[in-house]
Design a protein around this motif. Structure first.
Motif, short mmCIF file in Angstrom:
data_model
loop_
_atom_site.label_atom_id
_atom_site.label_comp_id
_atom_site.label_asym_id
_atom_site.label_seq_id
_atom_site.Cartn_x
_atom_site.Cartn_y
_atom_site.Cartn_z
N GLY A 83 0.83 -1.20 0.00
CA GLY A 83 0.00 0.00 0.00
C GLY A 83 0.87 1.25 0.00
O GLY A 83 0.59 2.22 -0.72
N SER A 155 -7.60 6.11 9.51
CA SER A 155 -7.55 4.71 9.97
C SER A 155 -7.25 4.56 11.46
O SER A 155 -7.15 3.44 11.95
CB SER A 155 -6.56 3.91 9.13
N MET A 214 1.26 -8.74 0.75
CA MET A 214 1.40 -7.28 0.72
C MET A 214 0.97 -6.83 -0.67
O MET A 214 1.38 -7.43 -1.67
CB MET A 214 2.84 -6.85 0.98
N SER A 333 -1.33 -3.66 10.63
CA SER A 333 -2.25 -4.07 9.57
C SER A 333 -3.63 -4.43 10.11
O SER A 333 -3.89 -4.33 11.33
CB SER A 333 -1.68 -5.20 8.73
C1 LIG Z 1 -4.97 3.30 5.87
C2 LIG Z 1 -3.75 2.60 5.38
N1 LIG Z 1 -3.25 2.94 4.20
C3 LIG Z 1 -2.14 2.36 3.71
C4 LIG Z 1 -1.48 1.40 4.42
C5 LIG Z 1 -0.21 0.83 3.88
O1 LIG Z 1 -0.37 -0.44 3.38
P1 LIG Z 1 0.84 -1.49 3.35
O2 LIG Z 1 1.06 -1.93 4.74
O3 LIG Z 1 0.34 -2.54 2.41
O4 LIG Z 1 2.04 -0.78 2.80
C6 LIG Z 1 -1.96 0.99 5.66
C7 LIG Z 1 -1.28 -0.07 6.43
O5 LIG Z 1 -1.52 -0.30 7.59
C8 LIG Z 1 -3.13 1.63 6.17
O6 LIG Z 1 -3.64 1.31 7.37
#
Ligand SMILES: Cc1ncc(COP(=O)(O)O)c(C=O)c1O
Length: 386
Positions: A83, A155, A214, A333
């Motif tokens: 992400g 989040s 991932m 996560s």
């Molecule tokens: C809201 C949000 N966006 C993006 C990400 C990033 O994703 P990744 O862990 O796959 O890099 C996270 C990861 O916890 C997240 O909570």
């Protein structure tokens, strides 16, 4: 996928093409690097080929891109190995010396780190804005503003943004908009439908749904695609075909799983609201949430991720609660089938607004266990605080 199908149907079929794969229901894992050309003429015309070198995509990764596109109602999609990588591709695509970007103050912490650690060095200035800002965002737009980054809900703190109002102002002022749409799984909210240009997800969460890969996804409209793809290709961003396969497998059950996360999460959230240990529950689908009306106007459901603030702040007592859970795991996560609970410190990642809830903020992911068992686990945890 052609035709005007409903979301569950789209999720079952998007990206599949059994005729192209000897009848196999799922697009197989194309484990490849070199793609051999049948003759010199084809090699000479390789610019026109969709599959020419696996870093630039295989039928497996293309199938995932098509499915993400269909899920998010985009014109195009790109997939990345996390992400954060997807977010970085978007942010850096709008980085030019002297440029300015607007980022919501409740953004996922690594976004802020990227802005301060990478974009600043490239001469890009970031202004953080109050997540409660709707149309008032216009006052922060400068002639050099190139991008507005949203995350709705945040989040850790779960503010819902007036995405439609922000997108409308941005469009009028010629500014590109992007959003982290991970919380909705792309299922409960379609940002591109309300005028946002780019929707990003950590596919690591709900698209995967099983805490085993991932993944990042970028869905966008036609106007943004070339700019994003240029950066994507220059950085050599690509994902493993095995991860693409698992992500496609996850997508097939996305709406089923999210429906259950929604129902169970709300049940746990409603129960928490009644407990004396809890100051407030941060869940936009609760009528007590100050963001409830904005959520109702934009989302068709809620995922399993929400927060609460509890009175107890003593670390030793908190450790007794967290360390003794039978079902709630602790870790980074969310979005998998399993429940998680972690203490958070949102105040550490704010600059335009304050987070001072007079208690301990906690993030909860309600998984696919029976919510009555989860409630019992939390009740026993609260009892350990005494
Ligand atoms: C809201 C949000 N966006 C993006 C990400 C990033 O994703 P990744 O862990 O796959 O890099 C996270 C990861 O916890 C997240 O909570």
């Amino acid at each position: 996928m052609s035709g005007d199908y409903r979301p569950d149907t789209v999720l079952a079929h998007a990206g599949r093409d059994p005729k192209a794969h000897k009848g196999a229901v799922n697009v197989p894992v194309y484990r490849a690097s070199t793609i051999l050309m049948p003759n010199l003429a084809t090699l000479d015309a390789k610019e026109t080929l969709r599959v020419r070198y696996a870093r630039r995509g295989t039928p497996t990764t293309h199938a995932l891109e098509e499915a993400v596109c269909a899920l998010e109602h985009g014109d195009h999609a790109l997939v990345a190995p996390s992400g954060v990588m997807a977010i970085s591709v978007v942010l850096i695509s709008y980085a030019e010396p002297g440029a300015h970007i607007l980022v919501t103050d409740n953004t996922y912490a690594p976004v802020r780190k990227f802005c301060e650690g990478v974009l600043r060095r490239m001469g890009v200035e970031t202004t953080y804005f109050d997540p409660a800002a709707g149309a008032e965002i216009e006052a922060l737009i400068r002639p050099e503003t190139g991008l507005i980054w949203m995350e709705s809900p945040g989040s850790q703190t779960f503010e819902i943004q007036d995405v439609k109002a922000i997108a409308a102002i941005a469009k009028r002022r010629g500014v590109t908009t992007a959003i982290d749409n991970t919380w909705s799984g792309g299922h409960f909210f379609k940002p591109l439908e309300v005028g946002v240009d780019i929707s990003v997800q950590a596919g690591t969460k709900y698209i995967s749904g099983h805490s085993d890969i991932m993944l990042g996804t970028i869905a966008c409209n036609a106007a943004c695609y070339d700019r994003l793809r240029e950066i994507y290709l220059r950085f050599g961003v690509c994902i493993s075909p095995d991860d693409a396969f698992l992500a496609l497998r996850g997508l097939r059950t996305l709406s089923l799983r999210l429906r259950q996360h929604y129902e169970s999460g709300l049940m746990v959230a409603q129960w928490l609201e009644q407990q004396g240990e809890v100051i407030r529950v941060l869940h936009p689908a609760l009528p007590s949430s100050p963001y409830h009306n904005l959520w109702k106007a934009q989302f068709t459901g809620a995922s399993g991720l929400f927060g609460m603030v509890i009175h107890e702040q003593d670390r030793t007592r908190l450790a007794r609660m967290f360390d003794g859970f039978g079902l709630f795991g602790m870790g980074s996560s969310w979005g998998g089938f399993e429940s998680l609970m972690t203490p958070t410190n949102p105040a550490a990642n704010r600059s335009a607004t304050h987070w001072d809830p007079n208690g301990q903020t906690i993030r909860i992911h309600v998984g696919l266990e029976d919510p009555r068992d989860l409630i019992n686990d939390i009740r026993a945890g609260f009892d350990r605080l005494r």
